[in-house]
Scaffold this motif. Sequence first.
Motif, PDB file in Angstrom:
ATOM      1  N   ILE A  57       5.453  13.630  -5.507  1.00  0.00           N
ATOM      2  CA  ILE A  57       6.073  12.412  -4.971  1.00  0.00           C
ATOM      3  C   ILE A  57       5.292  11.928  -3.754  1.00  0.00           C
ATOM      4  N   TYR A  58       4.887  12.833  -2.894  1.00  0.00           N
ATOM      5  CA  TYR A  58       4.180  12.443  -1.669  1.00  0.00           C
ATOM      6  C   TYR A  58       2.807  11.867  -1.973  1.00  0.00           C
ATOM      7  N   THR A  59       2.216  12.192  -3.106  1.00  0.00           N
ATOM      8  CA  THR A  59       0.920  11.598  -3.450  1.00  0.00           C
ATOM      9  C   THR A  59       1.054  10.137  -3.825  1.00  0.00           C
TER      10      THR A  59
END
Length: 61
Positions: A57-59
């Motif tokens: 998700i953070y990517t």
Amino acid sequence: MGGSKKSNMLSRAGIIGELLQFLWQRKLWWLIPMMVVIVLFGMLLVFAQGSAVAPFIYTLF
């Protein structure tokens, strides 16, 4: 008064009800889908923080 039942129902819903009432009274009802997407995105980030999905998700951001 017309629409008092709708007003009473929204006033019991708390902050979300007040926000919806504000948007509806000022004819900004077209913003409601955008607000729903933002809330869902926020919930996704909160619930995925402790899982194995978090790095993926953070990517995205």
